[in-house]
Design an enzyme around this catalytic site. Sequence first.
Site, PDB file in Angstrom:
ATOM      1  N   HIS A  74       0.835  -1.202   0.000  1.00 42.30           N
ATOM      2  CA  HIS A  74       0.000   0.000   0.000  1.00 42.30           C
ATOM      3  C   HIS A  74       0.869   1.252   0.000  1.00 42.30           C
ATOM      4  O   HIS A  74       1.830   1.330   0.740  1.00 42.30           O
ATOM      5  CB  HIS A  74      -0.904   0.040   1.231  1.00 42.30           C
ATOM      6  CG  HIS A  74      -2.059  -0.882   1.123  1.00 42.30           C
ATOM      7  ND1 HIS A  74      -3.213  -0.555   0.476  1.00 42.30           N
ATOM      8  CD2 HIS A  74      -2.216  -2.151   1.561  1.00 42.30           C
ATOM      9  CE1 HIS A  74      -4.042  -1.573   0.521  1.00 42.30           C
ATOM     10  NE2 HIS A  74      -3.460  -2.558   1.169  1.00 42.30           N
ATOM     11  N   TYR A 203      -9.823   5.055   7.051  1.00 40.11           N
ATOM     12  CA  TYR A 203     -10.031   5.424   8.453  1.00 40.11           C
ATOM     13  C   TYR A 203     -11.147   6.458   8.468  1.00 40.11           C
ATOM     14  O   TYR A 203     -10.987   7.538   7.880  1.00 40.11           O
ATOM     15  CB  TYR A 203      -8.764   6.051   9.047  1.00 40.11           C
ATOM     16  CG  TYR A 203      -7.614   5.081   9.234  1.00 40.11           C
ATOM     17  CD1 TYR A 203      -6.795   4.706   8.164  1.00 40.11           C
ATOM     18  CD2 TYR A 203      -7.329   4.548  10.489  1.00 40.11           C
ATOM     19  CE1 TYR A 203      -5.736   3.823   8.344  1.00 40.11           C
ATOM     20  CE2 TYR A 203      -6.265   3.667  10.673  1.00 40.11           C
ATOM     21  CZ  TYR A 203      -5.488   3.308   9.608  1.00 40.11           C
ATOM     22  OH  TYR A 203      -4.440   2.434   9.790  1.00 40.11           O
ATOM     23  N   PRO A 294      -4.596   0.553  18.599  1.00 39.83           N
ATOM     24  CA  PRO A 294      -4.243   0.047  17.265  1.00 39.83           C
ATOM     25  C   PRO A 294      -4.426   1.036  16.107  1.00 39.83           C
ATOM     26  O   PRO A 294      -4.039   0.726  14.983  1.00 39.83           O
ATOM     27  CB  PRO A 294      -5.181  -1.164  17.083  1.00 39.83           C
ATOM     28  CG  PRO A 294      -6.309  -0.943  18.022  1.00 39.83           C
ATOM     29  CD  PRO A 294      -5.773  -0.148  19.166  1.00 39.83           C
ATOM     30  N   LYS A 298       0.843   0.341  15.074  1.00 40.60           N
ATOM     31  CA  LYS A 298       2.256   0.356  15.491  1.00 40.60           C
ATOM     32  C   LYS A 298       2.693  -0.813  16.363  1.00 40.60           C
ATOM     33  O   LYS A 298       3.887  -1.064  16.515  1.00 40.60           O
ATOM     34  CB  LYS A 298       2.551   1.661  16.266  1.00 40.60           C
ATOM     35  CG  LYS A 298       2.524   2.898  15.417  1.00 40.60           C
ATOM     36  CD  LYS A 298       3.760   2.993  14.551  1.00 40.60           C
ATOM     37  CE  LYS A 298       3.590   3.973  13.442  1.00 40.60           C
ATOM     38  NZ  LYS A 298       3.808   3.442  12.112  1.00 40.60           N
ATOM     39  N   TYR A 386       3.329   7.201  10.000  1.00 44.19           N
ATOM     40  CA  TYR A 386       2.525   6.020   9.673  1.00 44.19           C
ATOM     41  C   TYR A 386       3.384   4.945   9.003  1.00 44.19           C
ATOM     42  O   TYR A 386       3.308   3.766   9.364  1.00 44.19           O
ATOM     43  CB  TYR A 386       1.364   6.436   8.763  1.00 44.19           C
ATOM     44  CG  TYR A 386       0.324   5.368   8.539  1.00 44.19           C
ATOM     45  CD1 TYR A 386      -0.742   5.206   9.418  1.00 44.19           C
ATOM     46  CD2 TYR A 386       0.390   4.526   7.438  1.00 44.19           C
ATOM     47  CE1 TYR A 386      -1.710   4.226   9.220  1.00 44.19           C
ATOM     48  CE2 TYR A 386      -0.571   3.541   7.219  1.00 44.19           C
ATOM     49  CZ  TYR A 386      -1.616   3.400   8.114  1.00 44.19           C
ATOM     50  OH  TYR A 386      -2.564   2.434   7.905  1.00 44.19           O
TER      51      TYR A 386
HETATM   52  P1  FAD Z   1       1.892 -11.043  21.826  1.00 41.53           P
HETATM   53  O1  FAD Z   1       1.494 -11.125  20.396  1.00 41.53           O
HETATM   54  O2  FAD Z   1       0.877 -10.699  22.845  1.00 41.53           O
HETATM   55  O3  FAD Z   1       2.634 -12.385  22.199  1.00 41.53           O
HETATM   56  C1  FAD Z   1       2.924 -12.751  23.541  1.00 41.53           C
HETATM   57  C2  FAD Z   1       2.909 -14.260  23.650  1.00 41.53           C
HETATM   58  O4  FAD Z   1       3.274 -14.634  24.975  1.00 41.53           O
HETATM   59  C3  FAD Z   1       1.527 -14.850  23.399  1.00 41.53           C
HETATM   60  O5  FAD Z   1       1.612 -15.898  22.453  1.00 41.53           O
HETATM   61  C4  FAD Z   1       1.084 -15.347  24.773  1.00 41.53           C
HETATM   62  O6  FAD Z   1       0.222 -16.478  24.680  1.00 41.53           O
HETATM   63  C5  FAD Z   1       2.423 -15.675  25.400  1.00 41.53           C
HETATM   64  N1  FAD Z   1       2.388 -15.692  26.872  1.00 41.53           N
HETATM   65  C6  FAD Z   1       1.693 -14.886  27.717  1.00 41.53           C
HETATM   66  N2  FAD Z   1       1.929 -15.210  28.981  1.00 41.53           N
HETATM   67  C7  FAD Z   1       2.806 -16.245  28.964  1.00 41.53           C
HETATM   68  C8  FAD Z   1       3.432 -17.015  29.977  1.00 41.53           C
HETATM   69  N3  FAD Z   1       3.193 -16.794  31.277  1.00 41.53           N
HETATM   70  N4  FAD Z   1       4.281 -17.994  29.604  1.00 41.53           N
HETATM   71  C9  FAD Z   1       4.528 -18.235  28.291  1.00 41.53           C
HETATM   72  N5  FAD Z   1       3.954 -17.525  27.278  1.00 41.53           N
HETATM   73  C10 FAD Z   1       3.114 -16.551  27.623  1.00 41.53           C
HETATM   74  N6  FAD Z   1       0.050  -3.827  15.471  1.00 41.53           N
HETATM   75  C11 FAD Z   1       0.552  -3.389  14.282  1.00 41.53           C
HETATM   76  O7  FAD Z   1       1.764  -3.165  14.207  1.00 41.53           O
HETATM   77  N7  FAD Z   1      -0.223  -3.200  13.159  1.00 41.53           N
HETATM   78  C12 FAD Z   1      -1.570  -3.423  13.199  1.00 41.53           C
HETATM   79  O8  FAD Z   1      -2.236  -3.301  12.163  1.00 41.53           O
HETATM   80  C13 FAD Z   1      -2.155  -3.826  14.449  1.00 41.53           C
HETATM   81  N8  FAD Z   1      -3.470  -4.071  14.551  1.00 41.53           N
HETATM   82  C14 FAD Z   1      -3.979  -4.590  15.723  1.00 41.53           C
HETATM   83  C15 FAD Z   1      -5.330  -4.843  15.767  1.00 41.53           C
HETATM   84  C16 FAD Z   1      -5.882  -5.369  16.944  1.00 41.53           C
HETATM   85  C17 FAD Z   1      -7.359  -5.625  17.008  1.00 41.53           C
HETATM   86  C18 FAD Z   1      -5.035  -5.664  18.071  1.00 41.53           C
HETATM   87  C19 FAD Z   1      -5.601  -6.268  19.344  1.00 41.53           C
HETATM   88  C20 FAD Z   1      -3.688  -5.407  18.021  1.00 41.53           C
HETATM   89  C21 FAD Z   1      -3.142  -4.860  16.844  1.00 41.53           C
HETATM   90  N9  FAD Z   1      -1.779  -4.591  16.760  1.00 41.53           N
HETATM   91  C22 FAD Z   1      -1.285  -4.060  15.592  1.00 41.53           C
HETATM   92  C23 FAD Z   1      -0.884  -4.869  17.901  1.00 41.53           C
HETATM   93  C24 FAD Z   1      -0.113  -6.197  17.768  1.00 41.53           C
HETATM   94  O9  FAD Z   1      -1.002  -7.261  17.529  1.00 41.53           O
HETATM   95  C25 FAD Z   1       0.713  -6.473  19.041  1.00 41.53           C
HETATM   96  O10 FAD Z   1       1.451  -5.321  19.352  1.00 41.53           O
HETATM   97  C26 FAD Z   1       1.660  -7.679  18.857  1.00 41.53           C
HETATM   98  O11 FAD Z   1       0.934  -8.884  18.953  1.00 41.53           O
HETATM   99  C27 FAD Z   1       2.772  -7.698  19.912  1.00 41.53           C
HETATM  100  O12 FAD Z   1       3.544  -8.869  19.785  1.00 41.53           O
HETATM  101  P2  FAD Z   1       4.257  -9.518  21.059  1.00 41.53           P
HETATM  102  O13 FAD Z   1       4.973 -10.707  20.558  1.00 41.53           O
HETATM  103  O14 FAD Z   1       5.000  -8.481  21.807  1.00 41.53           O
HETATM  104  O15 FAD Z   1       3.068  -9.934  22.019  1.00 41.53           O
HETATM  105  C1  PHB Z   2      -5.661  -4.361  10.557  1.00 44.27           C
HETATM  106  O1  PHB Z   2      -5.663  -4.669   9.349  1.00 44.27           O
HETATM  107  O2  PHB Z   2      -5.958  -5.166  11.448  1.00 44.27           O
HETATM  108  C2  PHB Z   2      -5.312  -2.973  10.954  1.00 44.27           C
HETATM  109  C3  PHB Z   2      -4.865  -2.087   9.985  1.00 44.27           C
HETATM  110  C4  PHB Z   2      -4.571  -0.784  10.344  1.00 44.27           C
HETATM  111  C5  PHB Z   2      -4.719  -0.390  11.658  1.00 44.27           C
HETATM  112  C6  PHB Z   2      -5.141  -1.285  12.626  1.00 44.27           C
HETATM  113  C7  PHB Z   2      -5.456  -2.592  12.268  1.00 44.27           C
HETATM  114  O3  PHB Z   2      -4.452   0.894  11.996  1.00 44.27           O
END
Ligand code: FAD
Ligand code: PHB
Length: 401
Positions: A74, A203, A294, A298, A386
Amino acid sequence: MSERTQVAIIGAGPAGLLLGQLLHRHGIDAVILEARSRDYVEARIRAGLLEQGTIETLREAGVGERMDAEGIVHGGIYLCFDHALHHIPMRELTNGRTMMIYGQTEVVKDLVAARLEAGLPLLFECEDVALDGLEHDEPLVRYRHEGAEHELRCEIVGGCDGFHGICRPTIPADALSVWGREYPYGWLGILADVAPSTDELIYAYSDRGFALHSMRSHTRSRLYVQVDPDDDIANWSDDRIWSELHQRLASDGWELREGEVLDKGITPMRSFVAAPMRYRSLMLAGDAAHIVPPTGAKGLNLAVADVTVLADALVAHFASGSDTGLDEYSDRCLTRVWRAEHFSWFMTTMLHLDPQDDAFGRELQRSQLRYVTRSTAASTSLAENYVGLPLEQTAPPAVTR
Ligand code: FAD
Ligand code: PHB
């Protein structure tokens, strides 16, 4: 059972899995412990938008092949308000930088496959994971797996277990500062079996609240509406969701296509930072250390940026005994984290309806939306945040005397 490794990684989300992959490419041993099942981790629908820096990191880590084949590039977004779509041409405004739609589910699947194919330790369904010995710099991770108790000794712990994990709470309260904000709204997200109705993400700011039209592929759409954070998903029939989406995304000359809803859920929205991101030999990364709402897309990108910095620091530590990278890890990450915190807060407060806000607040939002779509200076600022600022631009400022 007693085992030993160089780095114990807690959590197999994007942060933990990518850290494991980057370390493996430099010959550093790691064991990844995950609380959930493989199926659960691979199916958890969350992020979808990757910054260019994230895309490059995944390629360099050797897991970019399917992303490059299936991801959708994009070069801009639409802001929708006052019944019209306003295009922000990110690519032109940022010297050709782009983003890519490629689901977090797919990033996780690619990383899990790479690790298992290489025969490296990745244990799902670990119970009662607990950290010990941090104060004496002899970290020990206890856990139960398939009914057996384990003790894993290591030099460094990668705390990649997300916002609700055990790593951050293990740090003594007086060794950590935290900042945060809860927003008076959440996102109801759906995955729909229908081709996206738009070429770029939309958006939308409307009198009924925020909505976002995103996508996962050429045949699957991902859509969100702002809801009360305490609302129950049972209150939202598919018809009610589509009706809200039609009203909030309405713009002249544009139609929203409906399809079967394959998944739906409500997520609360918060901002959160914990610092420093290191306590002795425990290094926090990703959502374990910080959360953004979200709207700015980021969270996943910050997690990738953290582990890129952390992997470099660990390579220097294990290869040459240099701890400069580990000592600087938290400051290097937090400068970028705070920029993303501000941008995510800015996008969120510009686009959502705050139930406490008055008509004055709404006019300020509409003025800001007109400004970021009409002023080249303002749209360039939005665009460069962004698509993601290069790591060096978010480095801590040089010390001046
Ligand atoms: P997580 O993905 O939370 O991974 C942590 C892992 O640790 C999990 O698998 C969990 O099960 C495990 N865990 C927890 N506790 C324990 C324990 N005690 N022992 C062992 N394992 C454990 N970000 C973007 O950059 N772009 C986007 O478009 C975007 N859209 C989003 C949309 C939504 C609806 C949501 C909810 C989030 C979005 N995010 C987005 C944010 C992104 O999903 C998170 O920031 C990302 O998952 C962070 O990764 P992480 O590995 O730090 O944590
Ligand atoms: C998504 O596709 O899940 C998504 C895209 C852009 C955002 C947040 C979530 O800002």
